[in-house]
Design a protein around this motif. Sequence first.
Motif, PDB file in Angstrom:
ATOM      1  N   ILE A 107      -6.420  -5.207   2.382  1.00  0.00           N
ATOM      2  CA  ILE A 107      -5.229  -4.690   1.770  1.00  0.00           C
ATOM      3  C   ILE A 107      -5.770  -3.217   1.903  1.00  0.00           C
ATOM      4  N   PHE A 108      -5.945  -2.224   2.217  1.00  0.00           N
ATOM      5  CA  PHE A 108      -6.709  -0.711   2.287  1.00  0.00           C
ATOM      6  C   PHE A 108      -5.844  -0.514   1.462  1.00  0.00           C
ATOM      7  N   SER A 109      -6.145   0.605   1.011  1.00  0.00           N
ATOM      8  CA  SER A 109      -5.094   1.346  -0.111  1.00  0.00           C
ATOM      9  C   SER A 109      -5.667   2.091  -1.148  1.00  0.00           C
ATOM     10  N   ALA A 110      -4.950   3.106  -2.183  1.00  0.00           N
ATOM     11  CA  ALA A 110      -4.947   4.178  -3.061  1.00  0.00           C
ATOM     12  C   ALA A 110      -4.958   3.306  -4.016  1.00  0.00           C
ATOM     13  N   GLN A 111      -4.596   3.774  -4.816  1.00  0.00           N
ATOM     14  CA  GLN A 111      -4.807   3.283  -6.384  1.00  0.00           C
ATOM     15  C   GLN A 111      -2.780   4.042  -6.664  1.00  0.00           C
ATOM     16  N   ARG A 112      -1.898   2.675  -6.658  1.00  0.00           N
ATOM     17  CA  ARG A 112      -0.638   2.947  -7.688  1.00  0.00           C
ATOM     18  C   ARG A 112       0.374   2.909  -6.123  1.00  0.00           C
ATOM     19  N   SER A 113      -0.516   2.880  -4.860  1.00  0.00           N
ATOM     20  CA  SER A 113       0.482   2.445  -3.824  1.00  0.00           C
ATOM     21  C   SER A 113       1.338   1.538  -3.409  1.00  0.00           C
ATOM     22  N   GLY A 114       1.462   0.684  -4.940  1.00  0.00           N
ATOM     23  CA  GLY A 114       2.339  -0.406  -4.279  1.00  0.00           C
ATOM     24  C   GLY A 114       1.379  -1.374  -3.622  1.00  0.00           C
ATOM     25  N   SER A 115      -0.176  -1.826  -3.736  1.00  0.00           N
ATOM     26  CA  SER A 115      -0.629  -2.211  -3.495  1.00  0.00           C
ATOM     27  C   SER A 115      -0.395  -3.796  -4.008  1.00  0.00           C
ATOM     28  N   SER A 116      -0.175  -4.008  -5.141  1.00  0.00           N
ATOM     29  CA  SER A 116      -0.282  -4.996  -6.339  1.00  0.00           C
ATOM     30  C   SER A 116       0.689  -5.790  -5.684  1.00  0.00           C
ATOM     31  N   PHE A 117       2.171  -5.355  -5.234  1.00  0.00           N
ATOM     32  CA  PHE A 117       3.135  -5.806  -4.801  1.00  0.00           C
ATOM     33  C   PHE A 117       3.340  -5.942  -2.978  1.00  0.00           C
TER      34      PHE A 117
END
Length: 403
Positions: A107-117
């Motif tokens: 999961i490639f993402s930025a902080q607080r982009s909903g990646s934990s969900f």
Amino acid sequence: MAYRCSLMSRCGRTRRIFFLLGMATIAMTWMMSGGDDADQDGKAEGSKTKEKASFVELKPTGDTTDAAEMPLPLDETRLHSWNRFDGSQKTKTNPDADDESKVHILIFSAQRSGSSFLGEVFKQHPDIFYAFEPVRPLTFDVLEGKLSNRLFDVKAREKLYDFFKCKNANLRYVTRYKTDLGFRKRYKTVDYTKLCRQKRHVAVKEIRFYDLKGLQSFAEDPSLNFKIVHLVRDPRAIINSRAQAYFRNHDFMRKGVPWDEVTDLCNDMQENLRFVRSSPTWLRGKYILLRYEDLASEPLQTTKHLYSFIGVKLHDDVIRWILQNTKEERGGALSTTRNSTERVVAWKQEMSFDQVNDVQLKCADAMTMLGYLPVADETAMRRDDANFISDHSKYFLEFPYRV
């Protein structure tokens, strides 16, 4: 004569008893000695195993500091309570876990982009080992001067490779406890290698890879069935979510760039999106672009698309979790239980128009490419019936890979 025979019988029985006792004593002594030898052998073997496990095929150049053994700063205790290695993953041994069908998901993402969900969508699958931000400790190693910043990307890729291969898959975290002299910290490293090997697939959620181009070696590695889920989100919502959190952005501090956090976010987003639009061949079949808003508004349908993309059958446990965790809000800023549709536009009530406009100006290209619509003034921003995302952006539809 009868007396002598009787006496000899008694004597014989006595001798046999002493003989058996002697043999038992010898056996116990031998077992204890052998046990000590076995214990030493086990320790030696464990040492060999540890030495072997610390070997990394993606060798760094320059600094060879073992960052995984460095402690974390005291004030990061709360951050590490996020750790999703909480023992809740089912430990079902899978004898076929190393076969060619094993999928390695990032999961490639930025902080607080909903990646934990999004990470929970993979974690709930009983055949997937899920790793929550294993690169995190390296950020603090850099901030504490224990790791050169120029080696951060190299070490981060090594850590990702180790988790994909279930080799030295450990995570370091810190806890705090109170004493008469104040708060003290305790460090612990937990090895999840065995649990990782029991699963058929591996999914890693990480927010510390900023350049998509740096992942090419994983896509071209014949030993990996590599899949990238590139999660993006409205940058206005990202900045708002960061403002609502109670911690500083240590990863932005670690980068040490001369511009502000909004510019940094927008630059990374735009560079990666432009790269994707160039249609690099190594991404074909290995990359999918996902807007958080699509996941939030249609979580079940979007999850079906994701599992179809990675080639793993959707499990009932995943469906059940989605139905139970997308209808209400609870647990605070770090919770993965969300009223997902409400969070999509929460920024329009929680930010000022000046803050929103600053993001819109700095992220104009990324917002246009992804179909996020700008607002002209505060009145338009506060309207309940306003639409802030388009499903018909020609720029977004030009992307060759998307859900």
